[in-house]
Scaffold this motif. Sequence first.
Motif, PDB file in Angstrom:
ATOM      1  N   UNK A 174      -1.495  -0.412  -1.217  1.00  0.00           N
ATOM      2  CA  UNK A 174      -0.465  -1.054  -2.044  1.00  0.00           C
ATOM      3  C   UNK A 174      -0.971  -1.141  -3.477  1.00  0.00           C
ATOM      4  N   UNK A 175      -0.161  -0.653  -4.421  1.00  0.00           N
ATOM      5  CA  UNK A 175      -0.619  -0.665  -5.803  1.00  0.00           C
ATOM      6  C   UNK A 175       0.577  -0.721  -6.765  1.00  0.00           C
ATOM      7  N   UNK A 176       0.284  -0.886  -8.040  1.00  0.00           N
ATOM      8  CA  UNK A 176       1.341  -1.040  -9.044  1.00  0.00           C
ATOM      9  C   UNK A 176       1.824   0.299  -9.594  1.00  0.00           C
ATOM     10  N   UNK A 177       1.225   1.373  -9.149  1.00  0.00           N
ATOM     11  CA  UNK A 177       1.658   2.697  -9.579  1.00  0.00           C
ATOM     12  C   UNK A 177       1.121   3.698  -8.583  1.00  0.00           C
ATOM     13  N   UNK A 183      -3.931   0.056 -11.164  1.00  0.00           N
ATOM     14  CA  UNK A 183      -4.201  -1.210 -10.500  1.00  0.00           C
ATOM     15  C   UNK A 183      -5.399  -1.964 -11.028  1.00  0.00           C
ATOM     16  N   UNK A 184      -5.716  -3.047 -10.354  1.00  0.00           N
ATOM     17  CA  UNK A 184      -6.863  -3.869 -10.754  1.00  0.00           C
ATOM     18  C   UNK A 184      -8.153  -3.226 -10.233  1.00  0.00           C
ATOM     19  N   UNK A 185      -9.281  -3.855 -10.579  1.00  0.00           N
ATOM     20  CA  UNK A 185     -10.564  -3.249 -10.194  1.00  0.00           C
ATOM     21  C   UNK A 185     -10.674  -3.066  -8.684  1.00  0.00           C
ATOM     22  N   UNK A 187      -8.355  -2.584  -6.476  1.00  0.00           N
ATOM     23  CA  UNK A 187      -7.539  -1.451  -6.023  1.00  0.00           C
ATOM     24  C   UNK A 187      -8.201  -0.126  -6.358  1.00  0.00           C
ATOM     25  N   UNK A 206       3.748   2.171  -4.116  1.00  0.00           N
ATOM     26  CA  UNK A 206       4.347   1.062  -4.859  1.00  0.00           C
ATOM     27  C   UNK A 206       5.203   0.204  -3.941  1.00  0.00           C
ATOM     28  N   UNK A 207       5.307  -1.074  -4.283  1.00  0.00           N
ATOM     29  CA  UNK A 207       6.054  -2.008  -3.442  1.00  0.00           C
ATOM     30  C   UNK A 207       7.529  -1.615  -3.330  1.00  0.00           C
ATOM     31  N   UNK A 208       8.064  -0.951  -4.352  1.00  0.00           N
ATOM     32  CA  UNK A 208       9.493  -0.598  -4.270  1.00  0.00           C
ATOM     33  C   UNK A 208       9.743   0.459  -3.204  1.00  0.00           C
ATOM     34  N   UNK A 210       8.293   0.518  -0.104  1.00  0.00           N
ATOM     35  CA  UNK A 210       7.864   0.115   1.241  1.00  0.00           C
ATOM     36  C   UNK A 210       8.860   0.491   2.333  1.00  0.00           C
ATOM     37  N   UNK A 220      -3.736  -4.005   1.797  1.00  0.00           N
ATOM     38  CA  UNK A 220      -3.849  -4.803   0.582  1.00  0.00           C
ATOM     39  C   UNK A 220      -4.574  -6.108   0.888  1.00  0.00           C
ATOM     40  N   UNK A 224      -1.584 -10.439  -2.547  1.00  0.00           N
ATOM     41  CA  UNK A 224      -0.388  -9.624  -2.776  1.00  0.00           C
ATOM     42  C   UNK A 224       0.364  -9.313  -1.484  1.00  0.00           C
ATOM     43  N   UNK A 228       4.268  -9.982  -1.115  1.00  0.00           N
ATOM     44  CA  UNK A 228       5.220  -8.933  -0.737  1.00  0.00           C
ATOM     45  C   UNK A 228       6.100  -9.403   0.423  1.00  0.00           C
TER      46      UNK A 228
END
Lengths: 324, 324
Positions: A174-177, A183-185, A187, A206-208, A210, A220, A224, A228
């Motif tokens: 799971x990530x933001x892109x 993502x963060x460190x 991820x 991405x969460x959109x 799923x 994840x 988060x 989710x």
Amino acid sequence: MKILFDLQGGDHAPEALLEGARRAKEELGITPVFAGSESQRELLTSEEAPDYLVTGSVIENTEEPAMAIRRKKDSSIVLGMKALKEGAVDGMISAGSTGALLAGGIFILGRIHKQVRPCLPVIIPHGRGSTILLDAGANMDTTPEMLLDFAKMAHSYAKVVLDKDPEELKVGLLNVGAEEGKGDRRSQETYQLLKESSLPFHGNVEARDIFLGECDILVTDGFPGNILLKTVEGTAGFLYHLLERSLKESGLSVEEMQKFALVMKRALSPLDASNQGGVMLLGLKKPVIKAHGSSNGKAIFSAAEEMVRIIEGNVIPSMEDEQL
Amino acid sequence: MKILFDLQGGDHAPEALLEGARRAKEELGITPVFAGSESQRELLTSEEAPDYLVTGSVIENTEEPAMAIRRKKDSSIVLGMKALKEGAVDGMISAGSTGALLAGGIFILGRIHKQVRPCLPVIIPHGRGSTILLDAGANMDTTPEMLLDFAKMAHSYAKVVLDKDPEELKVGLLNVGAEEGKGDRRSQETYQLLKESSLPFHGNVEARDIFLGECDILVTDGFPGNILLKTVEGTAGFLYHLLERSLKESGLSVEEMQKFALVMKRALSPLDASNQGGVMLLGLKKPVIKAHGSSNGKAIFSAAEEMVRIIEGNVIPSMEDEQL
């Protein structure tokens, strides 16, 4: 195969547990064992009674889990897990407190490996089957190594529990892109561990996406993951409310409204929790299934079906091997 | 008041930008200034033409933002921000790349205070108004101190942009449970900072309650913030798909289906992005509004209305004061 059913947890206990267990005995050939109060014992047939575990206290959902497990030694969760540990039963199904089941699992049953953090998957239904999301909120501040362990455990679990060719299973992060490096460190580091592992890694999700079924296992951290899961619940509830309000204000006839209500009900049926049995708590030495609090008899039966697959499919030995 | 409209960003550019800007001139009395290509200049009236900024390149959504800002010095975002910095215009509205707008804002306009991380709010509509969620994905690996800054900036912004008595504004912290002490280390520490601050802190808010309107500002790191936002999108899209499919399979008459399609459309109208103008990028020295990529003329007009409120309401000076 003996399966323990906890009569003291869930919105529809003890009836739903009894109903599901009896159907499982009939259709799956398992032997149900029950844990419940002295008065609940009277609900059993003479055949069901012998192994009954008599409880003296109940762990509520609102209690601090570790404390409750330590104090309430005669609760269904503690007694059930002791029976499971001693081999008196082969698996346990409960619709009680998730936290208490996890805490009890760690203290009483133990973990498959000392570095493993037991975790909580959830099963998200979508257009092309289901995706196992984990962790759903049991573990915060996880490290990339812990997330790799989660993915490995979920992989062993998914092989048996998802209706899919095990060779085709895919693990997503799971990530933001979608691109590598997002993502963060945590991820970014987890991405590298998953990429280097022998797991079938599909990359970031991405969460959109799923509900598109891009991956079968979505890994994840519990923070988060919980966000989710609860966002899905909140959004679905809000949209349902908007639809209901719009329908009321529509000026449609009663007959038309009933038809539309039926369309809505059918539309949302894939999300019905009673179609899902429950989820296995991953990382414990013995199989425990947490059923949804709102489980009816059908959901408990599904949980029993899942338990049979988990035991016959050697999910826990397979997880132990994957950790080596 | 001069507002710059970027003709080069968004799905409906340049028409939507022109339409919104002209309506804003008419109804709000602002003076629109445009940035766009040589050929787009021909779309302007003689009255609109004098201040026109002629661009030579376009920053795409797929480009790496910082790199794009450095290389494309004649893009609408760079030229527009330079005009904003020099005081040739008072605010800027763009439906272009969020990343490029943030990067350009940091490099060209500068931050209100050196420790502040500019961030991206989103406005979530619900039954009782709207909630500002931030950060929506611009900042990962934030510290509790950064989240406190986000909350302060959003507080100044909310006073002007939400239709609510500023005295009644409430700040919430996105978390996995409502009780104090819940969540990961960052959440626990941020909770304490918010509690000790002079902000009207409401406590933790669970993701399932985002549509209940419990708080007006919901603070979180950009990772869970982005997960939340995209989960709302994904869930809404999936439910819409399920409803549509159920309707098609319902065997209803064409007339009935049309009626129900209208009920669905009306139900979902509160979520329509064109009712929202856009969001201000928080933490920059000058006001920049990022409009949704799908903005139509109405949405651009709403963004202009918001810009007027931001400038007249002294949002940026108020933010600078709150940081002291």
